[in-house]
Design an enzyme around this catalytic site. Structure first.
Site, mmCIF file in Angstrom:
data_model
loop_
_atom_site.group_PDB
_atom_site.id
_atom_site.type_symbol
_atom_site.label_atom_id
_atom_site.label_comp_id
_atom_site.label_asym_id
_atom_site.label_seq_id
_atom_site.Cartn_x
_atom_site.Cartn_y
_atom_site.Cartn_z
ATOM 1 N N HIS A 1 -1.789 -12.466 -2.348
ATOM 2 C CA HIS A 1 -2.864 -13.041 -1.679
ATOM 3 C C HIS A 1 -2.720 -14.552 -1.427
ATOM 4 C CE1 HIS A 1 -5.954 -10.021 -3.227
ATOM 5 N NE2 HIS A 1 -5.143 -9.611 -2.348
ATOM 6 N N HIS B 1 0.578 -1.141 0.127
ATOM 7 C CA HIS B 1 0.079 0.127 0.001
ATOM 8 C C HIS B 1 1.061 1.255 -0.078
ATOM 9 C CE1 HIS B 1 -3.999 -1.885 1.041
ATOM 10 N NE2 HIS B 1 -3.590 -2.522 0.519
#
Length: 730
Positions: free
Chosen positions: A259, A96
């Site tokens: 993920h 992020h």
């Protein structure tokens, strides 16, 4: 008696540091010149002499990495690690940090450590990343100035991957921290979190934005606007990741690789979650999202609202994400927090995933709508299947894509620091050849200047070509610039703003001078075309100053080399094409944003200040360096003389300005007494007399005693632009 509401020491009205109506409130369309003077040295506690690159070289890199590895499994009671491992949390933090990058204007990214500040530290997509940075604080405290927050956040992500069994592609340091939020980054027009006014027409995303909603890094994991359509999500993902410089293969690798680790957190309703860090109470000490559900942490954590892990092995690198994605059919359900997510239809999957905190509990895996897009999208699906069948290719693709994600905004390899910098030359780093020849000396420079001036090229052609080459630089992601001489290559040679026909004439003349000089050398001495283009511009400026009666030497430092077309990714470089360049009075079309604001934006990307912008515009006008030799703003009767005439004539009260009959951004300067037309100009020209701050600067250069100062300041600012990409000189 002390007057109520007054400071007992100074008598200042309380709340003077906040509230009150600002100039921006009164005049919302006012130019924001603050973006040209961000992070001044007075805000930097490290001091003017601090050299981060030198401090980084003193860092015990291996010791730092070992401390980071140890932190991964050192679970703290105040914020316990999922599965006993902080790795997934640090991967999300690093992702992020880097994921705000958008290639449209090169802004965002991990290069400044801006996740520490508003608005990013309080974005909905960054919920609980404040905890990740606090977990890192003891390590930052230990190593101090030798490692920036910007570098540490990315290195922590790398170490997280490595500690869970993944071999990373490499790491480069060199990101220097900022000390206040950026003024120049446009995050969107929305005034509420998760708003999406950025779309128009048939879901056309506003440039240069990349994220789909205010406060998100990429896409909404539940689907576009929370609607669980995997195919629609695939379109959003493709658009968003492409705007962040990722192709389809890189996108699948990043999502599937990221993920593979960790879980999502949606233990309960968002009504349990308190305000973000910037809105939290002072006693929270910069932490936000205080959770009133149960313990407020661990099994009760609420972040995205989605709940569960993707794989049976959430802290191990393997192919289980892709196996899980393709092995099951999926049912749409809602999480405990009310978010859309998907679970296997097969009941035997119900106990395949361990609980993050209670070893006696098991769960079914989950997928988000965005995850299912990797299976359902007609382009992503085959790529994901290919990665599933070839784990080695998947690992290589993820490693490269992760490195690109976390280093895309750092510029050329010359800026990379540390022992783990990859040796492989990557096309997205805009490589240029190494200097493998002897550089020219002062005598050569003097001789070449003479050849250039005698070449038959006009001074304006020399200046405008050098400017076109060097001003392609943008400081946001350190791309573009004169090094490489890419102005002679696609796509830059065909950009309208570069006047392709004139450009070819100039390049042919300079190449002839280059060939003659290089052929005459008996040794390894050479001059590159990249250097010669800049030298030609410098020679033009010197001659123009001489024409005006000033004997100045424009600095020139050789050392640039010439890139090849094979080293130049055309699509990637296309985003550097200026839609407007106020320094050349150029606009490709009509825009909703004023030309003056576009000038300030371009100035910021060039790393220039308001005075530098002012003196450069004034100088470029009198040098007759406008696009297509337009006379808009050429407020002089002595073109190609480096005079302060632009400012003198702009501020002349004998001239009245009015909009032309055509309207728009064109103006005429009329003699107040005779009514005769004296000058023409654009909004970019007139703003230096209209805007109070810019007029104050223009008045300095219009003064009778400022003629030499103008020349000297122009030369200094010119030299800054010519060397903007010369990181080898730092």
């Amino acid at each position: 008696m002390q007057e109520k509401g007054k400071c007992p020491v100074t008598g200042m009205t309380k709340h003077k540091t906040s509230g009150g109506t600002t100039n921006q409130d009164w005049w919302p369309n006012q130019l924001n010149l603050k973006m040209l003077h961000q992070n001044p040295t007075m805000r930097n506690p490290m001091g003017e002499r601090f050299n981060y690159a030198e401090e980084f070289k003193k860092l015990d890199f291996e010791a730092l990495k070992n401390d980071l590895y140890a932190l991964m499994t050192d679970s703290q009671e105040w914020w316990p690690a999922d599965y006993g491992h902080y790795g997934p949390l640090f991967i999300r933090m690093a992702w992020h940090s880097a994921g705000t990058y958008r290639m449209g204007d090169g802004r965002g990214g991990a290069g400044t450590g801006n996740q520490r500040f508003a608005p990013l530290n309080s974005w909905p997509d960054n919920v609980n990343l404040d905890k990740a940075r606090r977990l890192l604080w003891p390590i930052k405290q230990k190593y101090g100035k030798k490692i920036s927050w910007a570098d540490l956040m990315i290195l922590a992500g790398n170490c997280a991957l490595e500690s869970m069994g993944f071999k990373t592609f490499g790491f480069a340091g060199g990101r220097e921290d900022i000390w206040e939020p950026e003024e120049d980054i446009y995050w969107g027009q929305e005034n509420e979190w998760l708003g999406d006014k950025r779309y128009s027409g048939d879901r056309e995303l506003e440039n240069p934005l990349a994220a789909v909603q205010m406060g998100l890094i990429y896409v909404n994991p539940e689907g576009p606007n929370g609607q669980p359509s995997a195919l629609a999500s695939g379109k959003d993902i493709r658009d968003t990741f492409a705007r962040m410089a990722m192709n389809d293969e890189e996108t699948v690798a990043l999502v599937a690789g990221g993920h593979t680790f960790g879980k999502c957190h949606g233990a309960g309703s968002a009504t349990h979650v308190g305000p973000e860090p910037e809105a939290a109470n002072i006693e929270e000490q910069g932490l936000g999202w205080k959770n009133s559900m149960g313990s407020g942490k661990g099994i009760h954590t609420i972040s995205s609202g989605i709940e569960g892990a993707w794989t049976p092995t959430p802290i191990k690198w393997d192919n289980s994400y892709l196996d899980t994605l393709f092995n099951y059919d999926w049912d749409l359900v809602k999480s405990p927090a009310g978010a859309w997510q998907w679970v296997p239809t097969d009941p035997t999957a119900a106990d395949s995933v361990p609980d993050a905190h209670d070893p006696s509990k098991r769960h079914a895996p989950m997928m988000t709508t965005a995850d299912l897009a990797l299976r359902m999208d007609p382009i992503y699906g085959p790529i994901a299947k290919g990665f599933r069948e070839n784990p080695e290719a998947f690992a290589d693709a993820f490693g490269r894509a992760w490195f690109k994600l976390t280093h895309r905004d750092m510029g050329p390899r010359t800026r990379f620091l540390g022992p783990e910098v990859p040796t492989e030359e990557l096309i997205w780093q805009d490589p240029v050849p190494a200097v493998d020849f002897e550089l020219i000396d002062e005598d050569d420079i003097t001789g070449l200047k003479g050849k250039i001036i005698d070449s038959g090229l006009s001074l304006s052609e020399l200046v405008s070509t050098a400017w076109a080459s060097a001003s392609s630089f943008r400081g946001s992601d350190k791309r573009g610039g004169a090094n490489g001489a890419r102005i002679r290559l696609a796509p830059q040679k065909d950009w309208e703003v570069n006047q392709p026909e004139q450009l070819q004439t100039v390049l042919q003349a300079l190449e002839k001078i280059q060939d003659t000089f290089n052929s005459a050398q008996s040794g390894k001495k050479r001059i590159s075309l990249a250097d010669l283009i800049v030298l030609a511009g410098c020679a033009g400026v010197e001659q123009a100053a001489k024409n005006a009666g000033f004997d100045v030497c424009v600095p020139f430092t050789p050392g640039r080399t010439d890139a090849s077309q094979e080293q130049t990714e055309v699509e990637s470089f296309s985003v550097l094409e200026p839609m407007a360049d106020g320094f050349r009075n150029y606009s490709k079309g009509k825009y909703t944003i004023s030309a003056e604001k576009l000038l300030v934006d371009r100035t910021q990307l060039l790393g220039l200040t308001a005075p530098e912008m002012t003196v450069l515009v004034g100088g470029m006008r009198v040098l007759n360096a406008n696009y297509n030799k337009s006379q808009q703003g050429v407020l002089t009767k002595r073109p190609e003389n480096l005079t302060n005439d632009f400012f003198v004539n702009l501020l002349d009260m004998d001239t009245a300005w009015k909009v032309t009959a055509e309207g728009g951004d064109m103006f005429e300067g009329i003699d107040r007494k005779t009514g005769e037309l004296k000058w023409t100009g654009t909004g970019v020209d007139l703003v230096f007399g209209s805007n109070s701050e810019l007029r104050a600067i223009a008045e300095v250069y219009a003064s009778d005693d400022a003629k030499q100062k103008f020349v000297e300041d122009f030369v200094t600012a010119w030299n800054k632009v010519m060397n903007a990409d010369r990181f080898d000189l730092a």
